[in-house]
Scaffold this active site. Structure first.
Site, PDB file in Angstrom:
ATOM      1  N   ASP A   1       0.812  -1.212   0.000  1.00  0.00           N
ATOM      2  CA  ASP A   1       0.000   0.000   0.000  1.00  0.00           C
ATOM      3  C   ASP A   1       0.847   1.265   0.000  1.00  0.00           C
ATOM      4  O   ASP A   1       2.010   1.257   0.408  1.00  0.00           O
ATOM      5  CB  ASP A   1      -0.896   0.042   1.236  1.00  0.00           C
ATOM      6  CG  ASP A   1      -2.118  -0.847   1.126  1.00  0.00           C
ATOM      7  OD1 ASP A   1      -2.199  -1.633   0.166  1.00  0.00           O
ATOM      8  OD2 ASP A   1      -2.988  -0.770   2.023  1.00  0.00           O
TER       9      ASP A   1
ATOM     10  N   HIS B   1       3.724  -2.417   3.204  1.00  0.00           N
ATOM     11  CA  HIS B   1       3.838  -1.063   2.661  1.00  0.00           C
ATOM     12  C   HIS B   1       5.212  -0.882   2.015  1.00  0.00           C
ATOM     13  O   HIS B   1       6.221  -1.288   2.599  1.00  0.00           O
ATOM     14  CB  HIS B   1       3.634  -0.016   3.757  1.00  0.00           C
ATOM     15  CG  HIS B   1       2.276  -0.068   4.394  1.00  0.00           C
ATOM     16  ND1 HIS B   1       1.944  -1.014   5.346  1.00  0.00           N
ATOM     17  CD2 HIS B   1       1.160   0.686   4.197  1.00  0.00           C
ATOM     18  CE1 HIS B   1       0.677  -0.823   5.715  1.00  0.00           C
ATOM     19  NE2 HIS B   1       0.192   0.194   5.039  1.00  0.00           N
TER      20      HIS B   1
END
Length: 244
Positions: A55, A201
Site C-alpha cells: 500500500d 507497505h
C-alpha cells in the site's frame, strides 16, 4: 408535537441514518468479523496461494528497492497506489507494471473518511483509476481504501468504478516506528496460511519515517516461509478471489 418539532426530528433521524449507512460497512475493518463473514473482502483466495500486496506508493525513493528485491525473489505482487502519487511519479508507476506487477486503487490521497462524502469518494476513486490507466495503460481491478476503512460511500465508489474491494487477512504492522524485520515477519506469520492476502507497505509516506526498511528486509523471510509451506506467492489477479 409541533410541525417544527416534527421537522427537526425528521432531520435528526435522516442524519443518523446517513451516518449509519456511511460508517456501518467500516466495521469490516475488524479482522475477526471480516474473515468470518466476508472472506472475499478479507482476501481469502486459493488454498495453495498467498497474495502479496503493498500500500501507499508509488514512491521513487523506496518502491524501486522493493521491485529489485521482488525480482531477486522471483515474486510478483499487487501494488495499491494513490492517485496523487501516480500523477507525481508516473515513471515509478510505469516501472511497477513493466516489472510484471499488478496495480490497484488505494484512493486519491491517504485520508480518513469520518464524514459522509459520497460524491467526493466517487470522484476520487474514479480519478485514481483513470490516473493508473493514463500512466500505464493498465486497467485496475481492485480497491483498498486507506486504513482499510471501507465506508458506504467508498464501497459505492468502488462499485461505480468497476472495482472489487479487497482488504487483507494478514499484515506485518510495518508502519510503526518500532517495526523491525523480525517483528514484521513474525506478525505476518501469525495469520499466514493458504489463501491469505498479506498487507505490507512499500513507502513511509503515510507512516513512521524509515519504517519501509523493516518491510524490505523482512520480504525474503516472508516469501521463504510461504514456499516452505508449499504455497505460491503472487498478485491478487492469480489469487482466485471472486469479483463482485
Amino acid at each position: 408535537m409541533s410541525a417544527r418539532h416534527r421537522s427537526g426530528v425528521l432531520v435528526r433521524d435522516a442524519a443518523l441514518l446517513a451516518a449509519a449507512a456511511h460508517l456501518a460497512p467500516a466495521g469490516t475493518w475488524l479482522p475477526g468479523p471480516r474473515r468470518t463473514l466476508f472472506p472475499a473482502l478479507a482476501g481469502r483466495g486459493r488454498r495453495d496461494h498467498v497474495a502479496l500486496t503493498f500500500d501507499d506508493g508509488p514512491d521513487p525513493r523506496t518502491t524501486p528497492r522493493f521491485l529489485q528485491v521482488l525480482d531477486e525473489l522471483g515474486v510478483r505482487a499487487t501494488f495499491f497506489v494513490l492517485g496523487d502519487g501516480v500523477t507525481r511519479f508516473p515513471h515509478t508507476t510505469l516501472e511497477i507494471v513493466r516489472r510484471g506487477h499488478e496495480l490497484a486503487v488505494h484512493g486519491w490521497a491517504h485520508s480518513r473518511p469520518w464524514l459522509p462524502t459520497v460524491s467526493r469518494d466517487a470522484h476520487e476513486v474514479a480519478r485514481a483509476a483513470r490516473a493508473i490507466r493514463l500512466a500505464t495503460g493498465a486497467v485496475p481491478r481492485w480497491y483498498r481504501p486507506p486504513y482499510g476503512i471501507l465506508t458506504g460511500g467508498r464501497w459505492l465508489a468502488a462499485v461505480r468504478a468497476g472495482l472489487t474491494p479487497v482488504l487483507w487477512s494478514a499484515w506485518g504492522r510495518d508502519w510503526t516506528e518500532d517495526a523491525t524485520p523480525g517483528s514484521v515477519a513474525a506478525t505476518v506469520r501469525r495469520d499466514l496460511r493458504g489463501g491469505a492476502t498479506v498487507l505490507l507497505h512499500d513507502t513511509d509516506r503515510a507512516a513512521a519515517t524509515g519504517c519501509w526498511r523493516a518491510t524490505l528486509a523482512a520480504l525474503p523471510a516472508v516469501v521463504a516461509e510461504c514456499r516452505a509451506a508449499g504455497l505460491e506467492v503472487g498478485p491478487l489477479a492469480e489469487h482466485g478471489i471472486r469479483r463482485r
